[in-house]
Design a protein around this motif. Structure first.
Motif, PDB file in Angstrom:
ATOM      1  N   ASN A  21       0.155  -1.084   0.452  1.00 54.08           N
ATOM      2  CA  ASN A  21       0.090  -0.003   0.127  1.00 54.08           C
ATOM      3  C   ASN A  21       0.913   1.026   0.124  1.00 54.08           C
ATOM      4  O   ASN A  21       0.300   2.286   0.957  1.00 54.08           O
ATOM      5  N   GLY A  22       1.585   1.056  -0.933  1.00 52.17           N
ATOM      6  CA  GLY A  22       2.651   2.832  -1.318  1.00 52.17           C
ATOM      7  C   GLY A  22       4.146   2.800   0.227  1.00 52.17           C
ATOM      8  O   GLY A  22       4.438   3.592  -0.208  1.00 52.17           O
ATOM      9  N   VAL A  23       4.169   1.546   0.525  1.00 51.39           N
ATOM     10  CA  VAL A  23       4.972   1.348   1.700  1.00 51.39           C
ATOM     11  C   VAL A  23       6.049   0.519   0.985  1.00 51.39           C
ATOM     12  O   VAL A  23       5.962  -0.400   0.565  1.00 51.39           O
ATOM     13  N   VAL A  24       7.586   1.065   0.683  1.00 51.79           N
ATOM     14  CA  VAL A  24       8.405   0.113   0.851  1.00 51.79           C
ATOM     15  C   VAL A  24       9.185  -0.579   1.532  1.00 51.79           C
ATOM     16  O   VAL A  24       9.547  -0.200   2.453  1.00 51.79           O
ATOM     17  N   LEU A  25       9.015  -2.236   1.129  1.00 50.30           N
ATOM     18  CA  LEU A  25       9.234  -3.450   2.153  1.00 50.30           C
ATOM     19  C   LEU A  25      10.642  -3.681   1.064  1.00 50.30           C
ATOM     20  O   LEU A  25      11.164  -4.128   2.644  1.00 50.30           O
ATOM     21  N   SER A  26      10.942  -4.079   0.109  1.00 50.01           N
ATOM     22  CA  SER A  26      12.251  -4.443  -0.318  1.00 50.01           C
ATOM     23  C   SER A  26      12.457  -3.325  -1.532  1.00 50.01           C
ATOM     24  O   SER A  26      11.343  -3.539  -1.995  1.00 50.01           O
ATOM     25  N   ASN A  27      13.789  -4.035  -1.563  1.00 48.02           N
ATOM     26  CA  ASN A  27      14.456  -2.973  -3.156  1.00 48.02           C
ATOM     27  C   ASN A  27      15.475  -3.199  -3.437  1.00 48.02           C
ATOM     28  O   ASN A  27      16.748  -2.987  -3.155  1.00 48.02           O
ATOM     29  N   CYS A  28      15.404  -4.432  -4.212  1.00 44.28           N
ATOM     30  CA  CYS A  28      16.694  -5.328  -3.869  1.00 44.28           C
ATOM     31  C   CYS A  28      16.920  -5.379  -5.844  1.00 44.28           C
ATOM     32  O   CYS A  28      16.081  -5.385  -7.116  1.00 44.28           O
ATOM     33  N   VAL A  53      18.257 -14.171 -11.345  1.00 46.17           N
ATOM     34  CA  VAL A  53      16.714 -13.567 -10.367  1.00 46.17           C
ATOM     35  C   VAL A  53      16.661 -14.267  -9.571  1.00 46.17           C
ATOM     36  O   VAL A  53      15.869 -13.900  -8.797  1.00 46.17           O
ATOM     37  N   LEU A  54      16.718 -16.028  -9.227  1.00 47.12           N
ATOM     38  CA  LEU A  54      15.967 -16.313  -7.962  1.00 47.12           C
ATOM     39  C   LEU A  54      17.338 -16.097  -6.491  1.00 47.12           C
ATOM     40  O   LEU A  54      15.930 -15.810  -5.367  1.00 47.12           O
ATOM     41  N   ALA A  55      18.338 -15.775  -6.780  1.00 43.04           N
ATOM     42  CA  ALA A  55      18.852 -15.084  -5.128  1.00 43.04           C
ATOM     43  C   ALA A  55      17.945 -14.147  -5.416  1.00 43.04           C
ATOM     44  O   ALA A  55      18.034 -13.641  -4.020  1.00 43.04           O
ATOM     45  N   VAL A  56      18.218 -13.532  -6.093  1.00 45.43           N
ATOM     46  CA  VAL A  56      17.518 -11.552  -5.627  1.00 45.43           C
ATOM     47  C   VAL A  56      16.323 -11.835  -5.153  1.00 45.43           C
ATOM     48  O   VAL A  56      15.631 -11.011  -4.274  1.00 45.43           O
ATOM     49  N   LEU A  61      12.506 -11.317  -0.882  1.00 50.32           N
ATOM     50  CA  LEU A  61      10.627 -11.892  -0.251  1.00 50.32           C
ATOM     51  C   LEU A  61      11.475 -11.649   1.371  1.00 50.32           C
ATOM     52  O   LEU A  61      11.154 -11.778   2.213  1.00 50.32           O
ATOM     53  N   ARG A  62      12.441 -12.165   2.042  1.00 52.60           N
ATOM     54  CA  ARG A  62      13.397 -11.874   2.837  1.00 52.60           C
ATOM     55  C   ARG A  62      13.875 -10.294   3.441  1.00 52.60           C
ATOM     56  O   ARG A  62      12.971 -10.514   5.414  1.00 52.60           O
TER      57      ARG A  62
END
Length: 334
Positions: A21-28, A53-56, A61-62
């Motif tokens: 909802n507009g809040v950044v949780l992760s940016n890898c 891609v799978l590592a990112v 998610l982590r």
């Protein structure tokens, strides 16, 4: 309360981001970097994305501390971009959507930049200057579309800077444009270059050809240093962008400018645009490299906006479009 995951891989940046909802949780993000003097080729770039891609994804998610069950929608870059890179990331997004049994949304790369910029800066209805390695456009929102008021008629500004960096054999780490910016800060002598504005459109290929042709002799004679050439190129290119952006502001009666795209990180471009905005009593909105440079969060954010208005992508349309126009998308969320 929607959680969206975004997959970006239109060029040499592989990014996966999650927003709530507009809040950044992760940016890898991972960047494919080539040796000095070389560009990145489609096939090798796609291989880079495929290998990481799978590592990112696991990292995203982590860091977001969410599980696949909590994800509401999977978003991916539909275009524009390099076909092999787009296809690689789209296949992963399609697979993830099937495995997790989630709806999927194909996002226009440029609109991802715009919605990311609007979210981070809080700008309302700005004139958008979109400047990157593959795109240069002046954009404004009108009647459910992001309308292109002006654009490059040949190569993008980022491509122009990158190709001149190859002439000077500058490193591609972290990016050619960044290294040109650092050299330009030390430039003291201005070289007069062609200034090509055609109405609301700009042209960079002739300027690049001119400075490429002149640079060898100028550097060999010692008349100009690499720092001077970088300084001169930046000043001319950015002045062209400021001019066309100001004209769009006057036409639309806008008092806001938003700079997005990788070249938007350049502090000299921001400074020149800020001066123009100050003179007009307008306000400049810009972000740093976390959000200017291609990233997965911008795809997740644009996908979130589409998802909340019921704008899903049909499964048989979850392909890629190498030349996906900004103004081809109906904006249902504004």
């Amino acid at each position: 309360m929607v959680i969206a995951i975004g997959f970006e891989g239109s060029a040499n940046k592989l990014g996966i981001g999650i927003v709530h909802n507009g809040v950044v949780l992760s940016n890898c993000r991972r960047t494919y970097i080539t040796p000095p003097g070389e560009g990145f080729l489609p096939r090798e770039t796609a291989q880079h994305h495929r290998s990481l891609v799978l590592a990112v994804l696991s990292q995203a998610l982590r860091e977001a501390a969410v599980t696949p069950e909590q994800i509401d929608v999977v978003c991916y870059t539909k275009g524009p971009g390099m076909a092999p890179s787009l296809q690689t990331v789209a296949i992963v997004a399609r697979t993830i959507a099937q495995l997790w049994n989630k709806p999927i949304i194909g996002v226009n790369h440029c609109i991802g930049h715009i919605e990311m910029g609007r979210m981070i800066t809080g700008s309302d209805n700005p004139i958008v200057l979109y400047v990157s390695g593959g795109n240069t456009q002046v954009i404004a929102y009108s009647r459910n579309r992001y309308r292109v008021f002006g654009e490059t008629i040949d190569i993008a500004i980022g491509n122009c800077l990158d190709r001149f960096a190859r002439v000077l054999k500058l490193s591609n780490d972290p990016s050619p444009g960044y290294n040109i910016e650092q050299l330009a800060k030390k430039g003291k002598k201005f070289l007069s270059l062609p200034y090509v504005v055609k109405g609301m459109d700009v042209s960079f290929s002739g300027i690049l050809s001119y400075i490429e042709k002149q640079s060898y002799q100028l550097l060999k004679s010692g008349e100009y240093a690499p720092e001077d050439l970088c300084f001169s190129l930046q000043e001319v290119l950015f002045a062209m962008l400021v001019e066309t952006t100001e004209r769009a502001m006057a036409h639309c009666g806008s008092q806001e400018v938003l700079i997005v795209g990788g070249v938007g990180c350049n502090l000299r471009l921001q400074e020149m645009m800020e001066t123009m905005c100050h003179e007009r009593g307008a306000k400049l909105f810009a972000t740093d490299e976390r959000f200017c440079i291609d990233n997965g969060v911008m795809i997740a954010q644009a996908g979130f906006e589409m998802f909340r208005t019921g704008n899903l992508t049909k499964w048989d349309e979850t392909t890629v479009t190498q030349r996906y126009r900004t103004d081809a998308v109906e904006v249902t969320w504004r």
